[in-house]
Design a protein around this motif. Structure first.
Motif, PDB file in Angstrom:
ATOM      1  N   UNK A   1       5.145   6.944  -0.531  1.00 10.14           N
ATOM      2  CA  UNK A   1       5.627   6.402   0.741  1.00 10.14           C
ATOM      3  C   UNK A   1       4.960   5.050   0.930  1.00 10.14           C
ATOM      4  N   UNK A   2       5.768   3.996   0.860  1.00 11.48           N
ATOM      5  CA  UNK A   2       5.218   2.659   0.642  1.00 11.48           C
ATOM      6  C   UNK A   2       5.386   1.725   1.830  1.00 11.48           C
ATOM      7  N   UNK A   3       4.450   0.779   1.930  1.00 12.91           N
ATOM      8  CA  UNK A   3       4.619  -0.426   2.738  1.00 12.91           C
ATOM      9  C   UNK A   3       5.186  -1.487   1.807  1.00 12.91           C
ATOM     10  N   UNK A   4       6.394  -1.982   2.125  1.00  9.96           N
ATOM     11  CA  UNK A   4       7.070  -2.942   1.255  1.00  9.96           C
ATOM     12  C   UNK A   4       7.127  -4.308   1.923  1.00  9.96           C
ATOM     13  N   UNK A   5       6.675  -5.321   1.173  1.00  7.99           N
ATOM     14  CA  UNK A   5       6.674  -6.695   1.660  1.00  7.99           C
ATOM     15  C   UNK A   5       7.746  -7.506   0.933  1.00  7.99           C
ATOM     16  N   UNK A   6       8.608  -8.130   1.704  1.00  5.42           N
ATOM     17  CA  UNK A   6       9.668  -8.986   1.170  1.00  5.42           C
ATOM     18  C   UNK A   6       9.313 -10.428   1.543  1.00  5.42           C
ATOM     19  N   UNK A   7       9.126 -11.275   0.528  1.00  7.85           N
ATOM     20  CA  UNK A   7       8.654 -12.644   0.752  1.00  7.85           C
ATOM     21  C   UNK A   7       9.683 -13.628   0.200  1.00  7.85           C
ATOM     22  N   UNK A   8      10.789 -13.763   0.915  1.00  6.47           N
ATOM     23  CA  UNK A   8      11.884 -14.603   0.432  1.00  6.47           C
ATOM     24  C   UNK A   8      12.609 -13.983  -0.745  1.00  6.47           C
TER      25      UNK A   8
ATOM     26  N   UNK B   1       0.852  -1.180   0.000  1.00  5.35           N
ATOM     27  CA  UNK B   1       0.000   0.000   0.000  1.00  5.35           C
ATOM     28  C   UNK B   1       0.890   1.233   0.000  1.00  5.35           C
ATOM     29  N   UNK B   2       0.281   2.398  -0.176  1.00  6.55           N
ATOM     30  CA  UNK B   2       0.990   3.657   0.017  1.00  6.55           C
ATOM     31  C   UNK B   2       0.261   4.456   1.077  1.00  6.55           C
ATOM     32  N   UNK B   3       1.015   5.281   1.771  1.00 10.00           N
ATOM     33  CA  UNK B   3       0.448   6.055   2.872  1.00 10.00           C
ATOM     34  C   UNK B   3      -0.305   7.279   2.350  1.00 10.00           C
ATOM     35  N   UNK B   4      -1.337   7.676   3.074  1.00 10.78           N
ATOM     36  CA  UNK B   4      -2.080   8.905   2.786  1.00 10.78           C
ATOM     37  C   UNK B   4      -1.588   9.942   3.790  1.00 10.78           C
ATOM     38  N   UNK B   5      -0.870  10.935   3.299  1.00 12.06           N
ATOM     39  CA  UNK B   5      -0.010  11.749   4.154  1.00 12.06           C
ATOM     40  C   UNK B   5      -0.442  13.209   4.214  1.00 12.06           C
ATOM     41  N   UNK B   6       0.164  13.893   5.171  1.00  9.92           N
ATOM     42  CA  UNK B   6      -0.041  15.324   5.350  1.00  9.92           C
ATOM     43  C   UNK B   6       0.508  16.121   4.167  1.00  9.92           C
ATOM     44  N   UNK B   7       1.629  15.687   3.634  1.00 10.52           N
ATOM     45  CA  UNK B   7       2.284  16.408   2.546  1.00 10.52           C
ATOM     46  C   UNK B   7       3.085  15.472   1.664  1.00 10.52           C
ATOM     47  N   UNK B   8       3.963  16.043   0.840  1.00 11.56           N
ATOM     48  CA  UNK B   8       4.736  15.337  -0.193  1.00 11.56           C
ATOM     49  C   UNK B   8       3.901  14.235  -0.858  1.00 11.56           C
ATOM     50  N   UNK B   9       2.714  14.612  -1.306  1.00 11.20           N
ATOM     51  CA  UNK B   9       1.785  13.644  -1.892  1.00 11.20           C
ATOM     52  C   UNK B   9       2.335  13.008  -3.164  1.00 11.20           C
TER      53      UNK B   9
END
Length: 597
Positions: free
Chosen positions: A264-271, A252-260
């Protein structure tokens, strides 16, 4: 959004007149960094920033990045602008020629980075992180890893990220859970989740190289068991070609106050396949190469935010008519005077100006110290540069971002109600600036690093090289009557800085919490004194130019702004000193259940 104009006159003043970059570059062997080359690069950086990325700043804020099924799309115009950035050779400026770089000094690129960040903060973050990733691989990677990753990172067709934070741990990286299991081929399988990863997924580059900290099973607990890995988005063949997708995904990506416009990511590493950088369990020390570079870049963001907001506020203050001047009509042909004549508006504008220009000098000085750590041949001079950088980097990162955000707040205030409205762009500058106080360690973390680890941890020894430089400057100018307005207070504040340090150290012997209680005030006090030093130096250069016969108002403005800083900004340090002297007893007196509401 205010029209952005790169501050080339002031940038060249800082580089050439204040810091004597031409002699500095020749001494370090940067023969290609001639005055003509410098002018050409800065001019082209100004054109690119003003004409290509500044126009997409507001639209990028409104559109933001879009996430769909693990894919991130940047706002309209960003992909094309990044392609122009790469085609213009901007990512290659300071990298070594053997990797396809131009071999120019770090400090030149630092000034270019400020211009880019002021024009479009969201855009600037993508290439800045790539520089950090490549610097880490260059410093700690094997020759094979450098051959695999560096050319494309330097070229800019690949980008890089910093993957530290996880859902259960922010600054306390010893709590990380991401694991790295050895594969038969010597690579590692990386499994875990990282959050707040700037540029972790985007449509700008062909590949993304994630610099990831993880723990190898059986490693010590805490930070002693952290290792560092390069994990590509797409796997890479022995010949350097992109192969199949690695097991890395954006959740996903974050919904932020600024620098839209920066993802800004959630990164999943699966092996995911990763390559060990440096030695196992020594990853955090390797990562400091990335983090220290990032902290200087974030300090630059503070300067850029202040300058962009100042430009917008200044233009508006000259144009906006409201009330008459208390000292008499200044615009007899109009219904009211421009608000720039009012003292309180002057206060805000000059605060912004003193922060932006003082900060530019401060970061310029630090960036030349980085040049010295890269290219100085004499070990003793290099060691002094490293000591000054170690002391001043947390001050620059925290102090300049705190003041940069303050400057954007003044920008909103100068506009009055219009500053709160999106169409003017001033509120975007303020929202975008807020993250800089959190990036790469919050103000509180930087303050603890400065006071506990560096100053008290070395029993004040780390302060001596810079303190000696300040003392020498004051001594050399102590008989100059025109400089006494700066030298006399400078000497007092510098002496008090030393006494404050001793005071905190003595209190900490009785109550350890005194360090944490004093740390932010100590950092802010330090920042005001350091900035005063650079304003005093700029005043001296300007006085010398005037004495030599120039009638350029630029130098008169420098002297007047220096006086404003010493009269109206530097005294803030006294309030921080008072807080330090009061100690931390009242701060720590509440039990947890006494925080009532």
């Amino acid at each position: 959004m205010p029209e952005y104009n790169a501050p080339l006159r002031d940038t060249k003043f800082v580089m050439q007149e204040l810091l004597n970059c031409n002699e500095h570059y020749q001494h370090l062997g940067y023969q290609d960094a001639t005055p003509d080359m410098l002018d050409a690069i800065l001019s082209e950086a100004a054109k690119f920033s003003e004409n290509v990325i500044a126009p997409i700043n507001a639209t990028g804020d409104k559109e933001g990045c879009r996430w769909e099924n693990g894919t991130v799309t940047t706002p309209t115009g960003f992909k094309e602008a990044y392609q122009q950035y790469v085609e213009g050779g901007w990512p290659t400026l300071t990298h070594r020629t053997e990797f396809g770089g131009q071999g120019l000094p770090y400090s030149l690129n630092s000034h270019v980075t400020e211009i880019v960040a002021a024009a479009n903060n969201s855009f600037s973050i993508y290439p800045v992180l790539s520089h950090g990733a490549s610097a880490t691989i260059e410093a700690h990677g094997t020759q094979e890893q450098q051959a695999m990753f560096m050319p494309k990172l330097v070229e800019g067709t690949w980008t890089g990220t910093m993957c530290l934070t996880e859902p259960q741990c922010g600054t306390d990286l010893g709590l990380l859970r991401t694991k790295a299991e050895l594969n038969e081929d010597g690579t590692y399988a990386i499994t875990g989740t990282k959050i707040f990863i700037s540029g972790g997924e985007q449509d700008l580059s062909e590949n993304i190289i994630h610099i990831v900290i993880a723990r190898i099973p059986g490693s010590p607990e805490g930070t002693r068991g952290i290792s560092l890995f390069a994990v590509p988005k797409f796997n890479i063949s022995a010949s350097g070609d992109i192969e199949e997708k690695n097991s890395v995904s954006c959740g996903s990506i974050e919904h932020k106050m600024g620098i839209h416009a920066n993802a800004t990511c959630v990164m999943n590493f699966d092996g995911a396949k990763g390559y060990l950088i440096g030695t196992a369990n020594k990853g955090l020390s390797c990562m400091f190469t990335f983090m220290n570079a990032a902290r200087l870049n974030v300090a630059n963001e503070g300067v850029a935010s202040a300058d962009a907001s100042f430009q917008g506020a200044l233009a508006y203050a000259k144009d906006r008519l409201q009330m008459r001047s208390l000292s008499g009509v200044k615009n007899p042909n109009g219904p009211a005077d421009a608000i720039i004549v009012h003292p309180d508006v002057r206060r805000m504008l000059l605060t912004q100006k003193s922060i932006a220009e003082g900060g530019r000098a401060f970061v310029g000085y630090l960036s030349q110290l980085v040049d010295s750590t890269h290219a100085e041949k004499k070990p003793e001079i290099k060691a002094i540069a490293e000591s000054k950088l170690s002391l001043l980097t947390p001050i620059a990162k925290a102090f300049l971002t705190e003041l940069g955000f303050e400057a954007t707040s003044h920008g909103v205030q100068v506009f009055g109600g219009h500053g709160f409205i999106q169409e003017w762009g001033m509120e975007q500058l303020m929202r975008d600036a807020r993250i800089s106080m959190l990036y790469e360690g919050t103000t509180g973390i930087q303050a603890l690093d400065l006071l506990a680890r560096k100053v008290l941890g070395t029993k004040g020894e780390i302060m001596k090289p810079f303190a000696n430089e300040v003392a020498e400057f004051c001594q050399q100018n102590s008989t100059n009557s025109e400089m006494l307005a700066f030298i006399t207070p400078m000497m007092k504040y510098a002496d008090d800085w030393k006494k404050l340090t001793e005071n905190i150290g003595n209190k900490a012997n009785e109550r350890a919490d005194e360090i944490g209680a004093a740390s932010v005030d100590y950092l802010m006090y330090s920042g005001y004194v350091v900035l005063a030093y650079f304003w005093a130096k700029m005043a001296k250069v300007s006085l010398e130019k005037i004495a030599a016969g120039t009638d350029d108002k630029f130098y008169q403005a420098k002297i007047k702004t220096a006086k404003f800083y010493f009269d109206r900004i530097l005294p803030r340090a006294n309030g921080h000193a008072d807080c330090i002297h009061s100690g931390g007893i009242s701060m720590m007196a509440h039990d947890e259940d006494e925080f009532l509401f």
